[in-house]
Design an enzyme around this catalytic site. Sequence first.
Site, PDB file in Angstrom:
ATOM      1  N   GLU A  59      42.805  41.170  35.986  1.00 19.23           N
ATOM      2  CA  GLU A  59      43.167  42.582  36.084  1.00 19.23           C
ATOM      3  C   GLU A  59      42.441  43.280  34.944  1.00 19.23           C
ATOM      4  O   GLU A  59      42.566  42.866  33.789  1.00 19.23           O
ATOM      5  CB  GLU A  59      44.688  42.729  35.937  1.00 19.23           C
ATOM      6  CG  GLU A  59      45.132  44.135  36.208  1.00 19.23           C
ATOM      7  CD  GLU A  59      46.644  44.321  36.161  1.00 19.23           C
ATOM      8  OE1 GLU A  59      47.376  43.322  36.008  1.00 19.23           O
ATOM      9  OE2 GLU A  59      47.063  45.480  36.256  1.00 19.23           O
ATOM     10  N   ARG A 294      49.283  26.808  32.201  1.00 20.99           N
ATOM     11  CA  ARG A 294      48.418  27.712  31.440  1.00 20.99           C
ATOM     12  C   ARG A 294      48.077  27.114  30.083  1.00 20.99           C
ATOM     13  O   ARG A 294      48.813  26.286  29.551  1.00 20.99           O
ATOM     14  CB  ARG A 294      49.052  29.092  31.293  1.00 20.99           C
ATOM     15  CG  ARG A 294      50.325  29.118  30.474  1.00 20.99           C
ATOM     16  CD  ARG A 294      50.991  30.491  30.501  1.00 20.99           C
ATOM     17  NE  ARG A 294      50.260  31.483  29.759  1.00 20.99           N
ATOM     18  CZ  ARG A 294      49.732  32.593  30.297  1.00 20.99           C
ATOM     19  NH1 ARG A 294      49.865  32.831  31.571  1.00 20.99           N
ATOM     20  NH2 ARG A 294      49.086  33.450  29.548  1.00 20.99           N
ATOM     21  N   LYS A 304      48.051  39.824  26.663  1.00 24.99           N
ATOM     22  CA  LYS A 304      47.258  41.037  26.491  1.00 24.99           C
ATOM     23  C   LYS A 304      48.063  42.137  25.803  1.00 24.99           C
ATOM     24  O   LYS A 304      47.525  42.922  25.035  1.00 24.99           O
ATOM     25  CB  LYS A 304      46.791  41.546  27.851  1.00 24.99           C
ATOM     26  CG  LYS A 304      45.507  40.899  28.338  1.00 24.99           C
ATOM     27  CD  LYS A 304      45.070  41.555  29.629  1.00 24.99           C
ATOM     28  CE  LYS A 304      44.581  40.534  30.630  1.00 24.99           C
ATOM     29  NZ  LYS A 304      44.748  40.944  32.012  1.00 24.99           N
TER      30      LYS A 304
HETATM   31  P1  ATP Z   1      48.059  38.369  30.270  1.00 29.32           P
HETATM   32  O1  ATP Z   1      49.406  37.764  30.471  1.00 29.32           O
HETATM   33  O2  ATP Z   1      47.456  38.106  28.947  1.00 29.32           O
HETATM   34  O3  ATP Z   1      47.993  39.813  30.666  1.00 29.32           O
HETATM   35  P2  ATP Z   1      47.208  37.682  32.851  1.00 29.32           P
HETATM   36  O4  ATP Z   1      47.412  36.333  33.408  1.00 29.32           O
HETATM   37  O5  ATP Z   1      48.125  38.731  33.297  1.00 29.32           O
HETATM   38  O6  ATP Z   1      47.134  37.586  31.276  1.00 29.32           O
HETATM   39  P3  ATP Z   1      44.983  38.312  34.448  1.00 29.32           P
HETATM   40  O7  ATP Z   1      43.925  39.295  34.204  1.00 29.32           O
HETATM   41  O8  ATP Z   1      45.909  38.539  35.569  1.00 29.32           O
HETATM   42  O9  ATP Z   1      45.754  38.206  33.087  1.00 29.32           O
HETATM   43  O10 ATP Z   1      44.392  36.830  34.522  1.00 29.32           O
HETATM   44  C1  ATP Z   1      43.246  36.470  35.236  1.00 29.32           C
HETATM   45  C2  ATP Z   1      43.258  34.989  35.470  1.00 29.32           C
HETATM   46  O11 ATP Z   1      43.299  34.281  34.233  1.00 29.32           O
HETATM   47  C3  ATP Z   1      44.463  34.558  36.270  1.00 29.32           C
HETATM   48  O12 ATP Z   1      44.039  33.735  37.319  1.00 29.32           O
HETATM   49  C4  ATP Z   1      45.301  33.812  35.276  1.00 29.32           C
HETATM   50  O13 ATP Z   1      46.016  32.774  35.908  1.00 29.32           O
HETATM   51  C5  ATP Z   1      44.278  33.273  34.289  1.00 29.32           C
HETATM   52  N1  ATP Z   1      44.871  33.075  32.981  1.00 29.32           N
HETATM   53  C6  ATP Z   1      45.395  34.017  32.176  1.00 29.32           C
HETATM   54  N2  ATP Z   1      45.898  33.465  31.056  1.00 29.32           N
HETATM   55  C7  ATP Z   1      45.670  32.127  31.147  1.00 29.32           C
HETATM   56  C8  ATP Z   1      45.963  30.990  30.301  1.00 29.32           C
HETATM   57  N3  ATP Z   1      46.580  31.141  29.129  1.00 29.32           N
HETATM   58  N4  ATP Z   1      45.574  29.773  30.720  1.00 29.32           N
HETATM   59  C9  ATP Z   1      44.933  29.627  31.894  1.00 29.32           C
HETATM   60  N5  ATP Z   1      44.638  30.630  32.733  1.00 29.32           N
HETATM   61  C10 ATP Z   1      45.005  31.872  32.372  1.00 29.32           C
HETATM   62 MG    MG Z   2      48.282  39.172  35.372  1.00 26.70          MG
END
Ligand code: ATP
Ligand code: MG
Length: 589
Positions: A59, A294, A304
């Site tokens: 996102e 994760r 984020k």
């Molecule tokens: P945040 O919680 O920091 O906002 P998010 O998962 O909401 O992170 P996205 O932009 O939706 O952020 O993530 C894009 C991709 O990265 C998704 O497929 C998510 O599963 C993966 N991802 C995010 N954080 C991790 C992590 N700590 N380990 C592995 N994959 C991750």
């Molecule tokens: Mg997300």
Amino acid sequence: MSTDKSDAHVTHFIRNIIDTDLAADKFAPRRWAGRPGTRADHDAGTPDVARIRTRFPPEPNGYLHIGHAKSICLNFGLAEEYGGRCHLRFDDTNPEKEEQEYVDSIIDSVKWLGFAFEREGESNLYYASDYFEWMYRFAERLIETGHAYVDSLSAEQMREYRGTLTEPGRDSPYRSRSVEENLALFRDMRAGKFADGAHVLRAKIDMASPNINLRDPALYRIKRGHHHRTGDAWCIYPMYTYAHPLEDALENITHSICTLEFEDQRPFYDWLLEHLRDAGMFADPLPKQYEFSRLNVTYVITSKRHLNQLVTEQHVEGWDDPRMPTIAGMRRRGYPPDALRLFAERTGVSKSPGWIDYGVLEECVRECLNASAERRVAVLDPIKLVLTNYPEDQVETCLAPNHPQQPELGKRELPFSRELWIEREDFFVAPPKGYFRLFPGNKVRLRYAYVVECTGFERDASGKVCTVFATVLMETRSGTPGADSVKVKGNIHWLCAKTSPRAAVRLYDRLFKVPHPGRESGNLIDDLHPESKSTIEAVVEPALLTAAPEASFQFERNGYFVADRIDSRPGRPVFNRAVTLKDSWGSAP
Ligand code: ATP
Ligand code: MG
């Protein structure tokens, strides 16, 4: 120079799944329109040359962090490994929070990590917002087949009707609306005839399901929000859980890999795609979702929202501050992309949650830089060394290898003269036991030069040692037959005081002083490491003045440093310490 540091591939459950799928020829019938589309579009295309399709779907609401790097390496890495494609897809179905700045930084980060969404004539860079019209049509199709309805309960009532983990939910009184009424209402929702929140479109599944996610989840909400790409064209937006499986199916994704939080959503993912397949919108084999644990790293935060807080409250100097666990920050810090890829591979893929020690990441950085970084000399905390028996005006040239394991990289010249700089910590007035470097009466080798014997020292007005005196053993020059005539245990680096310039060096340390920021203190700001950055003026060898931005070096005996890509100027480099030579975290100074 490229270094192949990737550990031999360790298999993991996702590789096993792909192996099994490919062995069964599961994807043989797949066709590809050359771009995302419905079944009709893909049927009109050609057999899909990609053996698998994966995707990385961020996102665009912030900069990517180390957890995203893991996901990028996994998804793009698997596609490369199996002769597939990985799509970079901006999951931008949420208006307002998303910005072009983030889109740009994400594209930059993926490329910097060494992955390509453009391959062999295909460009797989997509925006979920381009699918809004399709998503809307699928919703109408679900209404027409009796699988979706417009609900007009308030948000609070809806929560009440949903039930709890132990109690089933109840059907909304609006659940039995006719197809015609639902269609008319949904079209009016799109046409902007209702206020935000007045209605939602819901899937009609089972209000008594033990999985709360199957209790008629919301598909569309009314929300007037300006979207960074579609502007004000829409006042209804799809929910993430509805949009995501559709994005995967439109893009012909075979393996949709996500983190464990989405495990409970998988039944809905399958429900949705199977119903739309039955309605002729998609073809088998449908995309399948697989969840892994994760990445969590000690001393690091990967939310984020919290990273944003560090930036907006100015605890750091921006998203790309070298102390940030963002890809942009790690890049500026001097972590090479192959180190992040090595780290992603080494930390594995599993379903069991756990923490990876930050030291594992630093070790990957050391391994990659040890292989790739040329050696240079810098004296970080200089004191003078005067060689009393060396002629005043003489300057000679010593040769230092650019890389001890790669002689083909050649040697560089280090001027040597009567007055040198050495590290303050390489001299002790009264040394502790086992100290082999300079102290009165002791001998050390000045590397690439001579053995010298310490004869005395001088203090400045404040009592600090400022000058050390020594005599040169002239027959011991490195590379001459006499080099081994005197055995010494210490070997220190030095720079010619006459010819060596100064340069700014930033010594970075961990941003947080505890392994789990905020866990015990309740506020992660309280856990910030107060001395995570210090800037010094070091003495550097002349060759370092022309270091190109982003060039990495090992400063001998001091660690790995990179010329800062933003603040370095021609002739005025600024160096960032990426990592020390050994793991010294927690040990006494
Ligand atoms: P945040 O919680 O920091 O906002 P998010 O998962 O909401 O992170 P996205 O932009 O939706 O952020 O993530 C894009 C991709 O990265 C998704 O497929 C998510 O599963 C993966 N991802 C995010 N954080 C991790 C992590 N700590 N380990 C592995 N994959 C991750
Ligand atoms: Mg997300």
